[in-house]
Design a protein around this motif. Sequence first.
Motif, PDB file in Angstrom:
ATOM      1  N   ASN A  72       0.817  -1.213   0.000  1.00  9.91           N
ATOM      2  CA  ASN A  72       0.000   0.000   0.000  1.00  9.91           C
ATOM      3  C   ASN A  72       0.853   1.267   0.000  1.00  9.91           C
ATOM      4  OD1 ASN A  72      -2.448  -1.379  -0.080  1.00  9.91           O
ATOM      5  ND2 ASN A  72      -2.579  -1.501   2.162  1.00  9.91           N
ATOM      6  N   ALA A  73       2.047   1.191   0.547  1.00  3.28           N
ATOM      7  CA  ALA A  73       2.933   2.362   0.550  1.00  3.28           C
ATOM      8  C   ALA A  73       3.387   2.706  -0.866  1.00  3.28           C
ATOM      9  CB  ALA A  73       4.138   2.099   1.433  1.00  3.28           C
ATOM     10  N   LYS A  74       3.440   1.713  -1.730  1.00  2.00           N
ATOM     11  CA  LYS A  74       3.857   1.925  -3.110  1.00  2.00           C
ATOM     12  C   LYS A  74       2.694   1.914  -4.093  1.00  2.00           C
ATOM     13  CE  LYS A  74       8.476  -0.083  -2.503  1.00  2.00           C
ATOM     14  NZ  LYS A  74       9.438  -1.114  -2.972  1.00  2.00           N
ATOM     15  N   ASN A  75       1.481   1.771  -3.573  1.00  2.00           N
ATOM     16  CA  ASN A  75       0.295   1.694  -4.440  1.00  2.00           C
ATOM     17  C   ASN A  75       0.465   0.640  -5.526  1.00  2.00           C
ATOM     18  OD1 ASN A  75      -0.894   3.707  -2.958  1.00  2.00           O
ATOM     19  ND2 ASN A  75      -0.600   5.311  -4.492  1.00  2.00           N
ATOM     20  N   THR A  76       0.950  -0.506  -5.131  1.00  7.84           N
ATOM     21  CA  THR A  76       1.265  -1.544  -6.100  1.00  7.84           C
ATOM     22  C   THR A  76       0.686  -2.896  -5.665  1.00  7.84           C
ATOM     23  OG1 THR A  76       3.298  -0.412  -6.738  1.00  7.84           O
ATOM     24  CG2 THR A  76       3.106  -2.720  -7.359  1.00  7.84           C
ATOM     25  N   LEU A  77       0.127  -3.589  -6.634  1.00  2.76           N
ATOM     26  CA  LEU A  77      -0.403  -4.933  -6.458  1.00  2.76           C
ATOM     27  C   LEU A  77       0.523  -5.899  -7.183  1.00  2.76           C
ATOM     28  CD1 LEU A  77      -3.004  -6.531  -5.435  1.00  2.76           C
ATOM     29  CD2 LEU A  77      -3.798  -6.320  -7.808  1.00  2.76           C
ATOM     30  N   TYR A  78       0.731  -7.078  -6.615  1.00  2.00           N
ATOM     31  CA  TYR A  78       1.628  -8.064  -7.207  1.00  2.00           C
ATOM     32  C   TYR A  78       0.914  -9.393  -7.405  1.00  2.00           C
ATOM     33  CZ  TYR A  78       5.161  -4.794  -5.478  1.00  2.00           C
ATOM     34  OH  TYR A  78       5.909  -3.666  -5.217  1.00  2.00           O
ATOM     35  N   LEU A  79       1.463 -10.172  -8.341  1.00  2.00           N
ATOM     36  CA  LEU A  79       1.027 -11.557  -8.505  1.00  2.00           C
ATOM     37  C   LEU A  79       2.261 -12.401  -8.786  1.00  2.00           C
ATOM     38  CD1 LEU A  79      -1.490 -13.410  -8.579  1.00  2.00           C
ATOM     39  CD2 LEU A  79      -1.402 -13.216 -11.081  1.00  2.00           C
ATOM     40  N   GLN A  80       2.645 -13.210  -7.812  1.00  2.00           N
ATOM     41  CA  GLN A  80       3.738 -14.152  -7.993  1.00  2.00           C
ATOM     42  C   GLN A  80       3.163 -15.428  -8.577  1.00  2.00           C
ATOM     43  OE1 GLN A  80       7.149 -13.848  -7.429  1.00  2.00           O
ATOM     44  NE2 GLN A  80       7.270 -15.867  -8.400  1.00  2.00           N
ATOM     45  N   MET A  81       3.676 -15.818  -9.710  1.00  2.00           N
ATOM     46  CA  MET A  81       3.152 -16.995 -10.413  1.00  2.00           C
ATOM     47  C   MET A  81       4.247 -18.034 -10.516  1.00  2.00           C
ATOM     48  SD  MET A  81       0.915 -15.168 -13.404  1.00  2.00           S
ATOM     49  CE  MET A  81       2.358 -14.681 -14.313  1.00  2.00           C
TER      50      MET A  81
END
Length: 113
Positions: A72-81
Amino acid sequence: QVQLVESGGDLVQPGGSLRLSCAASGFTFSTYAMSWYRRAPGKEREWVATTAKGIIMYADSVRGRFTISRDNAKNTLYLQMNSLKFDDTAVYFCNAASGLLPWGQGTQVTVSS
């Protein structure tokens, strides 16, 4: 202006791994439940995973192989696949869990030998 920019897609062999990122702007990212979706060739867009206030959910097809997370501090969502399969080939998108934010361009993931 709401903007979602996905990145990290690539060509990868079966069994390989990728990490996708989604940079969000123009809204209060931390207050939104966020999801990943994908659209495979010739198919409708489908839901992949959601993260919402400590609750994480996955589609049956990716559970145990994919991990959704957010900063949330970077406004970023991730998906590790991990353990990628041919059937994971698709354009991957992020959006609110409601799917009501403007869609980005997505990022192409191709699983091929």
